[in-house]
Design an enzyme around this catalytic site. Structure first.
Site, PDB file in Angstrom:
ATOM      1  N   ASP A 162       1.828   0.150  41.025  1.00 11.70           N
ATOM      2  CA  ASP A 162       1.741  -1.176  40.432  1.00 11.70           C
ATOM      3  C   ASP A 162       0.257  -1.361  40.054  1.00 11.70           C
ATOM      4  O   ASP A 162      -0.593  -0.591  40.514  1.00 11.70           O
ATOM      5  CB  ASP A 162       2.180  -2.207  41.474  1.00 11.70           C
ATOM      6  N   LEU A 163      -0.062  -2.331  39.216  1.00 15.85           N
ATOM      7  CA  LEU A 163      -1.460  -2.487  38.799  1.00 15.85           C
ATOM      8  C   LEU A 163      -2.179  -3.604  39.560  1.00 15.85           C
ATOM      9  O   LEU A 163      -3.042  -3.346  40.413  1.00 15.85           O
ATOM     10  CB  LEU A 163      -1.520  -2.753  37.287  1.00 15.85           C
ATOM     11  N   ASP A 164      -1.761  -4.844  39.271  1.00 14.75           N
ATOM     12  CA  ASP A 164      -2.447  -5.987  39.881  1.00 14.75           C
ATOM     13  C   ASP A 164      -2.171  -6.041  41.387  1.00 14.75           C
ATOM     14  O   ASP A 164      -1.019  -6.115  41.800  1.00 14.75           O
ATOM     15  CB  ASP A 164      -1.964  -7.275  39.198  1.00 14.75           C
TER      16      ASP A 164
ATOM     17  N   THR B 238      -6.628  -8.320  39.792  1.00 10.48           N
ATOM     18  CA  THR B 238      -6.690  -9.205  38.625  1.00 10.48           C
ATOM     19  C   THR B 238      -6.078 -10.570  38.938  1.00 10.48           C
ATOM     20  O   THR B 238      -6.160 -11.480  38.105  1.00 10.48           O
ATOM     21  CB  THR B 238      -5.993  -8.571  37.398  1.00 10.48           C
TER      22      THR B 238
ATOM     23  N   LYS C 265       2.445 -13.641  41.822  1.00 10.45           N
ATOM     24  CA  LYS C 265       2.107 -12.208  41.854  1.00 10.45           C
ATOM     25  C   LYS C 265       3.324 -11.362  41.501  1.00 10.45           C
ATOM     26  O   LYS C 265       4.390 -11.539  42.088  1.00 10.45           O
ATOM     27  CB  LYS C 265       1.571 -11.811  43.226  1.00 10.45           C
ATOM     28  N   GLY C 266       3.146 -10.459  40.549  1.00 11.10           N
ATOM     29  CA  GLY C 266       4.241  -9.580  40.140  1.00 11.10           C
ATOM     30  C   GLY C 266       5.253 -10.258  39.224  1.00 11.10           C
ATOM     31  O   GLY C 266       6.175  -9.630  38.727  1.00 11.10           O
TER      32      GLY C 266
ATOM     33  N   ARG D  51       4.699 -13.246  32.675  1.00 14.44           N
ATOM     34  CA  ARG D  51       3.963 -14.385  32.118  1.00 14.44           C
ATOM     35  C   ARG D  51       4.901 -15.567  31.836  1.00 14.44           C
ATOM     36  O   ARG D  51       4.601 -16.710  32.185  1.00 14.44           O
ATOM     37  CB  ARG D  51       3.252 -13.948  30.825  1.00 14.44           C
TER      38      ARG D  51
ATOM     39  N   SER E  41       3.918  -1.619  35.846  1.00 15.14           N
ATOM     40  CA  SER E  41       3.362  -2.973  35.978  1.00 15.14           C
ATOM     41  C   SER E  41       4.114  -3.980  35.121  1.00 15.14           C
ATOM     42  O   SER E  41       4.637  -3.638  34.058  1.00 15.14           O
ATOM     43  CB  SER E  41       1.893  -2.943  35.556  1.00 15.14           C
ATOM     44  N   ALA E  42       4.130  -5.226  35.572  1.00 14.00           N
ATOM     45  CA  ALA E  42       4.751  -6.303  34.801  1.00 14.00           C
ATOM     46  C   ALA E  42       3.823  -6.780  33.682  1.00 14.00           C
ATOM     47  O   ALA E  42       4.259  -7.459  32.753  1.00 14.00           O
ATOM     48  CB  ALA E  42       5.070  -7.476  35.724  1.00 14.00           C
ATOM     49  N   SER E  43       2.550  -6.411  33.761  1.00 16.49           N
ATOM     50  CA  SER E  43       1.564  -6.958  32.839  1.00 16.49           C
ATOM     51  C   SER E  43       1.635  -6.337  31.445  1.00 16.49           C
ATOM     52  O   SER E  43       1.768  -5.129  31.292  1.00 16.49           O
ATOM     53  CB  SER E  43       0.156  -6.738  33.397  1.00 16.49           C
TER      54      SER E  43
ATOM     55  N   ASN F  31      -0.889  -6.482  29.665  1.00 13.88           N
ATOM     56  CA  ASN F  31      -2.288  -6.098  29.460  1.00 13.88           C
ATOM     57  C   ASN F  31      -2.688  -4.862  30.259  1.00 13.88           C
ATOM     58  O   ASN F  31      -3.872  -4.557  30.383  1.00 13.88           O
ATOM     59  CB  ASN F  31      -3.193  -7.276  29.838  1.00 13.88           C
TER      60      ASN F  31
ATOM     61  N   LYS G 137      10.558  -7.449  37.465  1.00 12.62           N
ATOM     62  CA  LYS G 137      10.771  -7.213  38.885  1.00 12.62           C
ATOM     63  C   LYS G 137      11.298  -8.516  39.502  1.00 12.62           C
ATOM     64  O   LYS G 137      10.849  -9.574  39.092  1.00 12.62           O
ATOM     65  CB  LYS G 137       9.452  -6.839  39.589  1.00 12.62           C
TER      66      LYS G 137
ATOM     67  N   GLU H 166       3.225  -0.877  45.901  1.00 10.26           N
ATOM     68  CA  GLU H 166       3.408  -2.268  45.427  1.00 10.26           C
ATOM     69  C   GLU H 166       2.784  -3.282  46.371  1.00 10.26           C
ATOM     70  O   GLU H 166       2.801  -3.091  47.579  1.00 10.26           O
ATOM     71  CB  GLU H 166       4.909  -2.574  45.356  1.00 10.26           C
ATOM     72  N   ASP H 167       2.273  -4.388  45.803  1.00  8.73           N
ATOM     73  CA  ASP H 167       1.723  -5.454  46.654  1.00  8.73           C
ATOM     74  C   ASP H 167       2.597  -6.704  46.648  1.00  8.73           C
ATOM     75  O   ASP H 167       2.318  -7.644  47.378  1.00  8.73           O
ATOM     76  CB  ASP H 167       0.316  -5.850  46.189  1.00  8.73           C
TER      77      ASP H 167
HETATM   78  P1  B16 Z   1       0.361 -10.462  31.832  1.00 11.85           P
HETATM   79  P2  B16 Z   1       1.564  -6.334  38.211  1.00 11.85           P
HETATM   80  C1  B16 Z   1       1.579  -8.788  37.108  1.00 11.85           C
HETATM   81  O1  B16 Z   1       0.975  -7.523  37.265  1.00 11.85           O
HETATM   82  C2  B16 Z   1       0.787  -9.862  37.852  1.00 11.85           C
HETATM   83  O2  B16 Z   1       0.867  -9.639  39.252  1.00 11.85           O
HETATM   84  C3  B16 Z   1       1.353 -11.224  37.538  1.00 11.85           C
HETATM   85  O3  B16 Z   1       0.611 -12.219  38.209  1.00 11.85           O
HETATM   86  C4  B16 Z   1       1.316 -11.445  36.016  1.00 11.85           C
HETATM   87  O4  B16 Z   1       1.859 -12.701  35.682  1.00 11.85           O
HETATM   88  C5  B16 Z   1       2.111 -10.316  35.340  1.00 11.85           C
HETATM   89  O5  B16 Z   1       1.556  -9.072  35.707  1.00 11.85           O
HETATM   90  C6  B16 Z   1       2.123 -10.448  33.825  1.00 11.85           C
HETATM   91  O6  B16 Z   1       0.820 -10.238  33.349  1.00 11.85           O
HETATM   92  O7  B16 Z   1       0.249 -11.921  31.600  1.00 11.85           O
HETATM   93  O8  B16 Z   1      -0.949  -9.728  31.773  1.00 11.85           O
HETATM   94  O9  B16 Z   1       1.405  -9.817  30.957  1.00 11.85           O
HETATM   95  O10 B16 Z   1       1.317  -6.758  39.638  1.00 11.85           O
HETATM   96  O11 B16 Z   1       3.035  -6.136  37.902  1.00 11.85           O
HETATM   97  O12 B16 Z   1       0.716  -5.162  37.809  1.00 11.85           O
HETATM   98 MG    MG Z   2       1.129  -6.398  41.826  1.00  6.35          MG
END
Ligand code: B16
Ligand code: MG
Length: 219
Positions: A9-11, A17, A45-46, A49, A114-116, A118, A145, A169-170
């Site tokens: 996982d990333l964040d 982040t 977290k996780g 958006r 990752s869910a992000s 970015n 997730k 994963e966190d």
């Molecule tokens: P973005 P992960 C998640 O990252 C974050 O934990 C979560 O807080 C955030 O809303 C989500 O990514 C979406 O991020 O706005 O950059 O697309 O923990 O899955 O790496």
């Molecule tokens: Mg995470």
């Protein structure tokens, strides 16, 4: 030796982040007259958006038009990106590069899940982009997730079966996603919160080569 897939996982696992998500969500919430706390940020977290903004509006008892919703997501992301653009290698969480490099030296498959949306920008900012054999992020999946889609896609890309895949994963949702996928789940963080994980560590400094060797050898 067996080739396993190690999916990160990333964040909260590679970088923190969450603090930038917090600042960006807080200024957005406050601009709408909604109070936003660090405890509430924990619950995001996780979470994707879209779901994050839905929750914030729920907490603030606010309903807005679809158009405004889309605009607010863009405003939040712009502020978040401003923070991200200043990130550097000093923000990589302790011992993550050591574990990544050990896995690579042992010829294991390494992926990001990752869910992000970015994720790629962040990995480039902290110079870890090239360490990954595959990157699956919020731009590649339709289900967030705890749906296992993000990890299943990463394992598929890496050509490794789910039972030979290991997830770091966190978040509770992420641990649930890994478990549902039939993968080995490793929680990074609080033992009480992540109790559904197969293994739990406070951070990567606790993850030793012997432990990784066991994961590689196990059938
Ligand atoms: P973005 P992960 C998640 O990252 C974050 O934990 C979560 O807080 C955030 O809303 C989500 O990514 C979406 O991020 O706005 O950059 O697309 O923990 O899955 O790496
Ligand atoms: Mg995470």
């Amino acid at each position: 030796m067996m080739r396993k897939a190690f999916i990160f996982d990333l964040d909260g696992v590679i970088v923190d982040t969450a603090k930038y998500h917090f600042l960006a969500w807080k200024s957005l919430a406050n601009s709408l007259g909604i109070h936003f706390t660090t405890e509430q940020n924990e619950q995001l977290k996780g979470v994707s958006r879209i779901q994050s903004l839905k929750k914030i509006l729920e907490w603030g008892n606010k309903t807005i038009s679809e158009k405004e919703f889309t605009q607010l997501m863009a405003v939040k992301n712009e502020e978040y990106l401003a923070y991200i653009s200043k990130m550097g290698v000093n923000e990589i969480l302790q011992d993550v590069p050591r574990v990544l490099d050990y896995l690579i030296s042992e010829k294991q498959a390494v992926g990001l899940g990752s869910a992000s949306k970015n994720a790629r920008i962040i990995l480039k900012r902290v110079s870890l982009y090239d360490r990954f054999d595959t990157i699956v992020d919020g731009t590649n999946v339709s289900k967030a997730k705890p749906d296992p889609e993000v990890f299943l896609l990463a394992a598929k890309d890496l050509g490794v079966s789910t039972k030979n895949s290991i997830v770091f994963e966190d978040s509770v949702a992420g641990i649930e996603a890994a478990n549902t996928a039939g993968m080995i789940s490793i929680g990074i963080g609080d033992k009480k919160i992540l109790h559904k994980a197969d293994y739990i560590f406070t951070d990567f400094t606790e993850i030793k080569e012997e432990f990784i060797n066991q994961l590689i050898k196990n059938d």
